[in-house]
Design a protein around this motif. Structure first.
Motif, PDB file in Angstrom:
ATOM      1  N   GLU A  49      15.509 -58.248   4.567  1.00  0.00           N
ATOM      2  CA  GLU A  49      14.547 -58.181   3.317  1.00  0.00           C
ATOM      3  C   GLU A  49      13.255 -58.835   3.722  1.00  0.00           C
ATOM      4  O   GLU A  49      12.118 -58.375   3.220  1.00  0.00           O
ATOM      5  N   SER A  87       5.844 -53.685   4.096  1.00  0.00           N
ATOM      6  CA  SER A  87       5.284 -53.459   2.796  1.00  0.00           C
ATOM      7  C   SER A  87       3.844 -53.817   2.743  1.00  0.00           C
ATOM      8  O   SER A  87       3.116 -53.160   2.081  1.00  0.00           O
ATOM      9  N   ASP A 117       5.265 -65.026   1.117  1.00  0.00           N
ATOM     10  CA  ASP A 117       4.644 -64.110   0.622  1.00  0.00           C
ATOM     11  C   ASP A 117       3.257 -64.274   0.445  1.00  0.00           C
ATOM     12  O   ASP A 117       2.182 -63.164   0.658  1.00  0.00           O
ATOM     13  N   ARG A 158       9.574 -56.928   3.803  1.00  0.00           N
ATOM     14  CA  ARG A 158       8.433 -57.400   3.058  1.00  0.00           C
ATOM     15  C   ARG A 158       7.267 -57.397   3.929  1.00  0.00           C
ATOM     16  O   ARG A 158       6.008 -57.143   3.453  1.00  0.00           O
TER      17      ARG A 158
END
Length: 102
Positions: free
Chosen positions: A64, A71, A38, A68
């Motif tokens: 997933e 996004s 992240d 991420r």
């Protein structure tokens, strides 16, 4: 040179990919957990040109992880690098937004 972000929890697998990309990529940033992944995606000073993802990761799966990345931006190509996914999972990664799988 390409800027590459690799999310891989197996050090030997990460080292193998880095060795193969060394001539065409710099920097190559390897992360092995979701927090560092992240943080790397949020690093606007050094965004990757391509993201390489393992499918089976600690605390997250490939689908997933693809979500991420997307996004943050839809302009970074995502490639799944895994020796454990089956054809159905591989197709699922393409449908989720990966451009290819190895």
């Amino acid at each position: 040179m390409l800027k590459v972000l690799i999310f891989e929890d197996n050090k030997l697998d990460a080292d193998m990919v880095v060795a193969r990309l060394h001539a065409v990529a710099n920097p190559i940033r390897v992360v092995n957990n979701i927090q560092d992944f992240d943080a790397a995606l949020k690093d606007t000073d050094n965004p990757p040109d391509v993201v390489l993802l393992d499918y089976n990761l600690p605390g997250i799966n490939g689908l997933e992880a693809i979500a991420r990345v997307l996004s943050h931006t839809s302009s970074i190509p995502i490639i799944i690098v895994s020796g454990t996914i089956n054809d159905e999972q591989a197709v699922g990664t393409i449908k989720a937004g990966a451009v290819d799988f190895v």
